[in-house]
Every structure is written in structure tokens, then in C-alpha cells.
Design an enzyme around this catalytic site. Structure first.
Site, PDB file in Angstrom:
ATOM      1  N   LYS A  42      62.883  22.601-115.835  1.00 53.28           N
ATOM      2  CA  LYS A  42      61.623  22.533-115.068  1.00 53.28           C
ATOM      3  C   LYS A  42      61.107  21.096-115.080  1.00 53.28           C
ATOM      4  O   LYS A  42      61.021  20.469-116.132  1.00 53.28           O
ATOM      5  CB  LYS A  42      60.570  23.459-115.685  1.00 53.28           C
ATOM      6  CG  LYS A  42      59.237  23.423-114.935  1.00 53.28           C
ATOM      7  CD  LYS A  42      58.291  24.504-115.423  1.00 53.28           C
ATOM      8  CE  LYS A  42      57.386  24.085-116.535  1.00 53.28           C
ATOM      9  NZ  LYS A  42      56.174  23.371-116.138  1.00 53.28           N
ATOM     10  N   ASP A  69      57.769  22.325-110.604  1.00 50.27           N
ATOM     11  CA  ASP A  69      56.473  22.966-110.873  1.00 50.27           C
ATOM     12  C   ASP A  69      55.381  22.099-110.237  1.00 50.27           C
ATOM     13  O   ASP A  69      54.752  21.291-110.916  1.00 50.27           O
ATOM     14  CB  ASP A  69      56.284  23.093-112.390  1.00 50.27           C
ATOM     15  CG  ASP A  69      55.101  23.964-112.746  1.00 50.27           C
ATOM     16  OD1 ASP A  69      54.544  24.615-111.843  1.00 50.27           O
ATOM     17  OD2 ASP A  69      54.734  23.997-113.929  1.00 50.27           O
ATOM     18  N   MET A  70      55.176  22.283-108.930  1.00 48.41           N
ATOM     19  CA  MET A  70      54.260  21.415-108.174  1.00 48.41           C
ATOM     20  C   MET A  70      52.917  22.080-107.914  1.00 48.41           C
ATOM     21  O   MET A  70      51.986  21.424-107.476  1.00 48.41           O
ATOM     22  CB  MET A  70      54.897  21.004-106.833  1.00 48.41           C
ATOM     23  CG  MET A  70      56.181  20.228-106.975  1.00 48.41           C
ATOM     24  SD  MET A  70      55.929  18.620-107.727  1.00 48.41           S
ATOM     25  CE  MET A  70      56.745  18.812-109.305  1.00 48.41           C
ATOM     26  N   LYS A  71      52.808  23.379-108.107  1.00 48.35           N
ATOM     27  CA  LYS A  71      51.558  24.139-107.921  1.00 48.35           C
ATOM     28  C   LYS A  71      50.828  23.694-106.641  1.00 48.35           C
ATOM     29  O   LYS A  71      49.672  23.254-106.665  1.00 48.35           O
ATOM     30  CB  LYS A  71      50.648  23.994-109.133  1.00 48.35           C
ATOM     31  CG  LYS A  71      51.260  24.571-110.414  1.00 48.35           C
ATOM     32  CD  LYS A  71      50.264  24.604-111.548  1.00 48.35           C
ATOM     33  CE  LYS A  71      50.808  25.230-112.806  1.00 48.35           C
ATOM     34  NZ  LYS A  71      51.817  24.407-113.535  1.00 48.35           N
ATOM     35  N   LEU A  73      48.740  23.623-103.224  1.00 42.91           N
ATOM     36  CA  LEU A  73      47.628  24.338-102.580  1.00 42.91           C
ATOM     37  C   LEU A  73      46.990  23.393-101.571  1.00 42.91           C
ATOM     38  O   LEU A  73      46.502  22.318-101.937  1.00 42.91           O
ATOM     39  CB  LEU A  73      46.582  24.781-103.618  1.00 42.91           C
ATOM     40  CG  LEU A  73      45.350  25.491-103.047  1.00 42.91           C
ATOM     41  CD1 LEU A  73      45.725  26.791-102.343  1.00 42.91           C
ATOM     42  CD2 LEU A  73      44.338  25.794-104.154  1.00 42.91           C
ATOM     43  N   ASP A  74      47.033  23.796-100.281  1.00 40.19           N
ATOM     44  CA  ASP A  74      46.440  22.953 -99.230  1.00 40.19           C
ATOM     45  C   ASP A  74      46.317  23.808 -97.974  1.00 40.19           C
ATOM     46  O   ASP A  74      46.624  25.007 -98.014  1.00 40.19           O
ATOM     47  CB  ASP A  74      47.334  21.721 -98.987  1.00 40.19           C
ATOM     48  CG  ASP A  74      46.531  20.518 -98.499  1.00 40.19           C
ATOM     49  OD1 ASP A  74      45.673  20.696 -97.609  1.00 40.19           O
ATOM     50  OD2 ASP A  74      46.767  19.411 -99.003  1.00 40.19           O
ATOM     51  N   ILE A  75      45.927  23.211 -96.875  1.00 41.54           N
ATOM     52  CA  ILE A  75      45.877  23.987 -95.633  1.00 41.54           C
ATOM     53  C   ILE A  75      47.307  24.378 -95.242  1.00 41.54           C
ATOM     54  O   ILE A  75      48.279  23.722 -95.640  1.00 41.54           O
ATOM     55  CB  ILE A  75      45.199  23.204 -94.481  1.00 41.54           C
ATOM     56  CG1 ILE A  75      45.957  21.917 -94.166  1.00 41.54           C
ATOM     57  CG2 ILE A  75      43.741  22.930 -94.803  1.00 41.54           C
ATOM     58  CD1 ILE A  75      45.538  21.287 -92.847  1.00 41.54           C
ATOM     59  N   ASN A  77      49.222  24.206 -92.620  1.00 48.35           N
ATOM     60  CA  ASN A  77      50.095  23.244 -91.948  1.00 48.35           C
ATOM     61  C   ASN A  77      50.740  22.284 -92.951  1.00 48.35           C
ATOM     62  O   ASN A  77      51.939  22.006 -92.895  1.00 48.35           O
ATOM     63  CB  ASN A  77      49.257  22.483 -90.907  1.00 48.35           C
ATOM     64  CG  ASN A  77      50.074  21.471 -90.147  1.00 48.35           C
ATOM     65  OD1 ASN A  77      51.098  21.806 -89.549  1.00 48.35           O
ATOM     66  ND2 ASN A  77      49.639  20.217 -90.183  1.00 48.35           N
ATOM     67  N   THR A 125      46.214  29.882-116.905  1.00 48.32           N
ATOM     68  CA  THR A 125      45.870  30.515-118.190  1.00 48.32           C
ATOM     69  C   THR A 125      44.718  29.801-118.883  1.00 48.32           C
ATOM     70  O   THR A 125      44.140  30.328-119.823  1.00 48.32           O
ATOM     71  CB  THR A 125      47.094  30.566-119.135  1.00 48.32           C
ATOM     72  OG1 THR A 125      47.758  29.328-119.038  1.00 48.32           O
ATOM     73  CG2 THR A 125      48.021  31.694-118.774  1.00 48.32           C
ATOM     74  N   ARG A 216      57.986  22.801-125.917  1.00 51.68           N
ATOM     75  CA  ARG A 216      57.980  22.208-127.255  1.00 51.68           C
ATOM     76  C   ARG A 216      58.906  22.849-128.288  1.00 51.68           C
ATOM     77  O   ARG A 216      59.482  22.112-129.103  1.00 51.68           O
ATOM     78  CB  ARG A 216      56.529  22.130-127.766  1.00 51.68           C
ATOM     79  CG  ARG A 216      55.747  21.046-127.018  1.00 51.68           C
ATOM     80  CD  ARG A 216      54.267  21.205-127.149  1.00 51.68           C
ATOM     81  NE  ARG A 216      53.790  22.360-126.390  1.00 51.68           N
ATOM     82  CZ  ARG A 216      52.513  22.727-126.329  1.00 51.68           C
ATOM     83  NH1 ARG A 216      51.602  22.027-126.969  1.00 51.68           N
ATOM     84  NH2 ARG A 216      52.164  23.766-125.614  1.00 51.68           N
TER      85      ARG A 216
HETATM   86  O1  C5P Z   1      55.633  23.486-124.747  1.00 46.83           O
HETATM   87  P1  C5P Z   1      55.476  24.867-124.178  1.00 46.83           P
HETATM   88  O2  C5P Z   1      56.660  25.781-124.468  1.00 46.83           O
HETATM   89  O3  C5P Z   1      54.160  25.489-124.511  1.00 46.83           O
HETATM   90  O4  C5P Z   1      55.509  24.593-122.615  1.00 46.83           O
HETATM   91  C1  C5P Z   1      55.274  25.572-121.694  1.00 46.83           C
HETATM   92  C2  C5P Z   1      55.490  25.074-120.302  1.00 46.83           C
HETATM   93  O5  C5P Z   1      55.057  26.080-119.418  1.00 46.83           O
HETATM   94  C3  C5P Z   1      54.692  23.831-119.931  1.00 46.83           C
HETATM   95  O6  C5P Z   1      55.449  23.112-118.954  1.00 46.83           O
HETATM   96  C4  C5P Z   1      53.431  24.385-119.336  1.00 46.83           C
HETATM   97  O7  C5P Z   1      52.845  23.543-118.384  1.00 46.83           O
HETATM   98  C5  C5P Z   1      53.951  25.641-118.647  1.00 46.83           C
HETATM   99  N1  C5P Z   1      52.968  26.684-118.464  1.00 46.83           N
HETATM  100  C6  C5P Z   1      52.279  27.288-119.502  1.00 46.83           C
HETATM  101  N2  C5P Z   1      51.402  28.306-119.240  1.00 46.83           N
HETATM  102  C7  C5P Z   1      51.217  28.713-118.001  1.00 46.83           C
HETATM  103  C8  C5P Z   1      51.898  28.121-116.944  1.00 46.83           C
HETATM  104  C9  C5P Z   1      52.775  27.104-117.221  1.00 46.83           C
HETATM  105  O8  C5P Z   1      52.437  26.938-120.654  1.00 46.83           O
HETATM  106  N3  C5P Z   1      50.407  29.708-117.780  1.00 46.83           N
END
Ligand code: C5P
Length: 244
Positions: A42, A69-71, A73-75, A77, A125, A216
């Protein structure tokens, strides 16, 4: 018998290592260290701005799977055109915010007939019930997650990102034809860090996740390859339990 059903490739592909590091050099060193043990990575916003796209191309060319993982959100188009260009990169997964149907339908249009899979981010979250109330939303985060996951499924989005706790309810609500990717994974004995509702790899797969995103616990491990292989062992075990 069950061991035969989940292939080594399926087990490997179920683990997505989050390259949450600041630079291209750091990320490529980790990819080299993990070698054949890991097949899916990712790339998030931090790395995007330090060689992340170059790395995405290299990973793709090396036969690895890539999750951007770009998340978005926009209009509509803008989302449609952005997704169309991202689909041409040949990456496998892309996140978009699943907050409104217009954005999701535009993303689906942009994806067209490409192989790219779209994943909805339902509720961050980090947001509490109070944060939602501030936005004028009276539902709890859990209710909102489920409602948005159902909407994404109805529109034809390929899946969602969901915590292990949400995964079970989503799986029950939308059935098996929907990808659930679960972060917040902590193998037994690893530090929780800031993940308040962490789950073990085994429990997350049993709850209905198809893939696990792990940062991590792999990145900070004394031996990253051993840490990744240990997580895949837990995944194999959970797949076997599910197929019994
Ligand atoms: O280091 P760790 O295992 O906590 O990393 C989790 C990964 O998942 C990170 O890239 C974090 O941005 C992503 N993530 C998250 N919780 C979410 C959505 C994405 O921890 N609800």
C-alpha cells in the site's frame, strides 16, 4: 484438505504491507528486504509526494500488487477523470471516500472496464459520534459505516476498508461478493501503537476480511521478513478454519 484450497499465492496476497515511510529510498529498501515474502503493498499520501508513483510503477513491473490509498473526494467530473488516469497506471486498488453516491458513481465511470478495484472509505476511524454530530449526522459511526458500505455495494464499488469489528457486520449485510480490507492488525504480542480497536490477523480473517493492511508490526519488527511470514502463517490458519 483446507490447506490445499488456499494456495500459497492467495495467502501471500492477503497480506498488504503499508509502506508508511517518508521517502522512496526508505520504501524501496523495505521492498528489497521483504523480497519474495510479500506480494502486495500500500502506497499512501506521504510516500506519493516522495517517489510513490515511481515506486508503484516499479512494483507493478516486478509483478507485485499495488494499492494506492488516495482517499479521493471531489466533484464527479474531477473524480471520474482522476480515476481514469489512475486506472491507466495498472495498479490494483484505489480508495475513494464513500460519503455520497455521486462520487462513487463517477469513480465507477472512470474505472470503466479496467482491472482497477475501487475501495470505499466509509467513516474515518478517527471520527467519534461527537465529530459526526458536528457534521449534522445523528447516526453512530457503526451505523454510518454500515449504511455507506451498503450504498457502495449497491452502486457497484468493489469493496470497502473496514476495521475487524465492522467487517463482520458488513459481510453479513452485503454477502461474499464484496472485498473487505482491514487495517488495525496486531499479531499477538505486538505493540498496539495508536490502534484502539486492533485485531489479530487470524480474528480479522475470521470476521470476514479478504486482505489485511499491516504497517508498523512489519515495518518496526527486528526482522521484517520473519514478521511478515508469521502474519501469513496466521492467515493460512484462519483460511483453513473458514474452509473446514
Ligand atoms: O501501522 P499500522 O499497522 O497501524 O498501519 C495501518 C495502516 O492502515 C496505515 O497505513 C493507516 O493509515 C491505515 N488505516 C488505518 N485505519 C483505518 C484506515 C487506514 O490504520 N481506518
Amino acid at each position: 484438505m483446507a490447506e490445499q484450497s488456499a494456495t500459497r499465492e492467495e495467502i501471500k496476497n492477503a497480506l498488504i504491507v503499508a509502506l508508511d515511510v517518508p521517502s522512496y529510498e526508505d520504501a524501496s529498501a523495505i521492498v528489497s528486504e521483504l523480497g519474495d515474502a510479500v506480494s502486495f503493498y500500500k502506497i499512501g499520501l506521504e510516500l506519493l509526494f516522495d517517489g510513490g508513483l515511481r515506486l508503484a510503477h516499479e512494483l507493478r513491473d516486478a509483478g507485485k500488487l499495488v494499492f494506492l490509498d488516495m482517499k479521493l473526494l471531489d466533484i464527479g467530473n474531477t473524480v471520474e477523470k482522476a480515476v481514469r488516469n489512475i486506472a491507466r497506471l495498472g495498479v490494483n486498488y484505489l480508495t475513494i471516500h464513500a460519503v455520497d453516491g455521486k462520487t462513487l458513481r463517477a469513480a465507477k465511470e472512470g474505472k470503466g472496464a479496467s482491472e482497477l478495484k475501487l475501495l470505499g472509505v466509509t467513516v474515518l476511524t478517527s471520527l467519534t459520534k461527537e465529530d459526526l454530530a458536528e457534521q449534522g449526522i445523528s447516526e453512530s459511526p457503526q451505523e454510518l459505516v454500515l449504511r455507506r458500505a451498503r450504498m457502495a455495494h449497491t452502486i457497484g464499488i468493489d469493496g470497502v476498508i473496514a476495521s475487524g469489528l465492522e467487517a463482520r457486520a458488513i459481510r453479513e449485510a452485503v454477502g461474499s461478493d464484496f472485498t473487505i480490507i482491514t487495517p488495525g492488525i496486531r499479531p499477538v504480542g505486538s505493540a498496539a501503537n495508536d490502534q484502539a480497536r486492533a485485531m489479530t490477523p487470524r480474528d480479522a480473517i475470521l470476521a470476514g476480511a479478504n486482505h489485511l493492511v499491516v504497517g508498523r508490526p512489519v515495518l518496526n519488527a527486528p526482522d521484517r521478513k520473519i514478521a511478515a511470514l508469521a502474519i501469513q502463517d496466521e492467515i493460512r490458519d484462519a483460511f483453513s478454519t473458514l474452509k473446514q
